[in-house]
Design a protein around this motif. Sequence first.
Motif, short mmCIF file in Angstrom:
data_model
loop_
_atom_site.label_atom_id
_atom_site.label_comp_id
_atom_site.label_asym_id
_atom_site.label_seq_id
_atom_site.Cartn_x
_atom_site.Cartn_y
_atom_site.Cartn_z
N PRO A 97 8.11 16.71 17.76
CA PRO A 97 8.23 15.92 16.53
C PRO A 97 9.19 14.75 16.63
O PRO A 97 9.03 13.75 15.93
CB PRO A 97 8.71 16.96 15.49
CG PRO A 97 8.17 18.25 16.00
CD PRO A 97 8.26 18.15 17.50
N GLY A 98 10.20 14.87 17.49
CA GLY A 98 11.12 13.76 17.67
C GLY A 98 10.64 12.75 18.70
O GLY A 98 11.22 11.67 18.83
N GLN A 99 9.57 13.09 19.42
CA GLN A 99 9.07 12.21 20.47
C GLN A 99 7.76 11.51 20.10
O GLN A 99 7.44 10.46 20.66
CB GLN A 99 8.84 13.03 21.75
CG GLN A 99 10.10 13.69 22.29
CD GLN A 99 9.81 14.59 23.47
OE1 GLN A 99 8.68 14.68 23.95
NE2 GLN A 99 10.83 15.28 23.96
N ILE A 100 7.01 12.11 19.19
CA ILE A 100 5.70 11.56 18.81
C ILE A 100 5.77 11.01 17.39
O ILE A 100 6.17 11.70 16.46
CB ILE A 100 4.60 12.62 18.91
CG1 ILE A 100 4.50 13.13 20.35
CG2 ILE A 100 3.26 12.05 18.46
CD1 ILE A 100 3.46 14.23 20.54
N LYS A 101 5.37 9.77 17.23
CA LYS A 101 5.35 9.12 15.92
C LYS A 101 3.93 8.63 15.65
O LYS A 101 3.28 8.03 16.52
CB LYS A 101 6.31 7.93 15.88
CG LYS A 101 7.77 8.31 16.14
CD LYS A 101 8.33 9.18 15.04
CE LYS A 101 9.83 9.43 15.24
NZ LYS A 101 10.10 10.19 16.48
N VAL A 102 3.45 8.86 14.43
CA VAL A 102 2.11 8.44 14.03
C VAL A 102 2.22 7.55 12.80
O VAL A 102 2.89 7.91 11.83
CB VAL A 102 1.20 9.64 13.73
CG1 VAL A 102 -0.18 9.16 13.30
CG2 VAL A 102 1.09 10.55 14.94
N GLN A 103 1.58 6.40 12.86
CA GLN A 103 1.62 5.46 11.75
C GLN A 103 0.19 5.14 11.31
O GLN A 103 -0.65 4.78 12.13
CB GLN A 103 2.32 4.16 12.16
CG GLN A 103 2.36 3.12 11.06
CD GLN A 103 2.96 1.80 11.52
OE1 GLN A 103 3.21 1.62 12.71
NE2 GLN A 103 3.17 0.88 10.60
N ALA A 104 -0.05 5.27 10.01
CA ALA A 104 -1.35 4.90 9.45
C ALA A 104 -1.32 3.44 9.03
O ALA A 104 -0.37 3.01 8.36
CB ALA A 104 -1.68 5.79 8.25
N ARG A 105 -2.34 2.69 9.41
CA ARG A 105 -2.42 1.26 9.04
C ARG A 105 -3.72 1.04 8.28
O ARG A 105 -4.75 0.70 8.86
CB ARG A 105 -2.37 0.39 10.30
CG ARG A 105 -1.08 0.56 11.10
CD ARG A 105 -0.88 -0.53 12.13
NE ARG A 105 -1.99 -0.65 13.05
CZ ARG A 105 -1.98 -1.40 14.14
NH1 ARG A 105 -0.90 -2.10 14.44
NH2 ARG A 105 -3.03 -1.45 14.93
N PRO A 106 -3.67 1.25 6.95
CA PRO A 106 -4.88 1.12 6.13
C PRO A 106 -5.53 -0.26 6.21
O PRO A 106 -6.76 -0.37 6.09
CB PRO A 106 -4.36 1.42 4.71
CG PRO A 106 -3.12 2.21 4.92
CD PRO A 106 -2.50 1.69 6.17
N ASP A 107 -4.72 -1.31 6.38
CA ASP A 107 -5.30 -2.66 6.44
C ASP A 107 -6.22 -2.82 7.64
O ASP A 107 -7.17 -3.63 7.59
CB ASP A 107 -4.19 -3.71 6.50
CG ASP A 107 -3.40 -3.77 5.21
OD1 ASP A 107 -3.92 -3.32 4.17
OD2 ASP A 107 -2.26 -4.26 5.23
N ASP A 108 -5.94 -2.09 8.71
CA ASP A 108 -6.77 -2.18 9.92
C ASP A 108 -7.65 -0.95 10.12
O ASP A 108 -8.40 -0.88 11.10
CB ASP A 108 -5.88 -2.35 11.15
CG ASP A 108 -5.04 -3.61 11.09
OD1 ASP A 108 -5.58 -4.65 10.64
OD2 ASP A 108 -3.87 -3.57 11.49
N ASN A 109 -7.55 0.00 9.19
CA ASN A 109 -8.32 1.25 9.30
C ASN A 109 -8.10 1.94 10.64
O ASN A 109 -9.05 2.40 11.29
CB ASN A 109 -9.82 0.98 9.09
CG ASN A 109 -10.18 0.88 7.62
OD1 ASN A 109 -9.38 1.22 6.76
ND2 ASN A 109 -11.37 0.38 7.34
N ASP A 110 -6.85 2.03 11.06
CA ASP A 110 -6.57 2.70 12.32
C ASP A 110 -5.27 3.48 12.26
O ASP A 110 -4.49 3.37 11.30
CB ASP A 110 -6.56 1.71 13.49
CG ASP A 110 -5.46 0.65 13.36
OD1 ASP A 110 -4.46 0.91 12.67
OD2 ASP A 110 -5.61 -0.44 13.94
N LEU A 111 -5.07 4.29 13.27
CA LEU A 111 -3.85 5.07 13.44
C LEU A 111 -3.19 4.64 14.75
O LEU A 111 -3.87 4.46 15.76
CB LEU A 111 -4.17 6.57 13.50
CG LEU A 111 -4.89 7.18 12.30
CD1 LEU A 111 -5.28 8.62 12.62
CD2 LEU A 111 -4.01 7.14 11.07
#
Length: 221
Positions: A97-111
């Motif tokens: 959890p401290g090494q993996i970061k996930v970001q949602a980008r709704p404007d681009d419809n991607d992760l």
Amino acid sequence: MQVDIKQIFTGLRKRWWLALIVMLSAGAVAYIYTNAQPRIYQAQVTIVSKCVPPDNGCIEAIKKTLPTYAQELGSKDLWRHVIDDNLIQDVDLDALPGQIKVQARPDDNDLVMTVDNRSADMAATLADRISRAFVERQMADTQDLVSGNRVVWDIPQTPERPQKPYQPRPLLYGGAAALFGLILGLLLAIALELLDTTLKTPAEVTQYLGMSTLGVIPKGT
């Protein structure tokens, strides 16, 4: 004693070496300390979603549910399956959890997922295997958000093995510390000048005491 700009510049001119020493010392200490830290490499992967066939209603539905997909991509359950299925060794699941970061980008419809690890190969491997497992899981599930439309997930580019460490950055932190040291040294030089209440020239005697001098003892006698 009254403070003026001339006095400040006089202090800087006399004690410029002090600011230089503080600057070099701060920069060197920060560089050496940062350079001694473990190297961390970062791999990044982008997972794109799209509707087939294209449909505005389906696209808007994806934007609303994208944070949910981000949570699934960042879940320890998915990571555990990836590690077990691929027999990946030397991975601490509790540390991920401290090494993996996930970001949602709704404007681009991607992760966008980033993976930090002390091993460049491991960072790239985890980013690749986890993203592929996520896509396979999503494609196996029902993806009908809007009647007649299907959500398709794709990985445009395989995560590349990072060539340079992401952290630490000794030059950056060393430079920042040197700049801070320079400012601190200048302030220290000014403070020492302001605290020095001795009179050193006939002009200062006249300026601060309103008196004339009868003579001056030459320096060095």
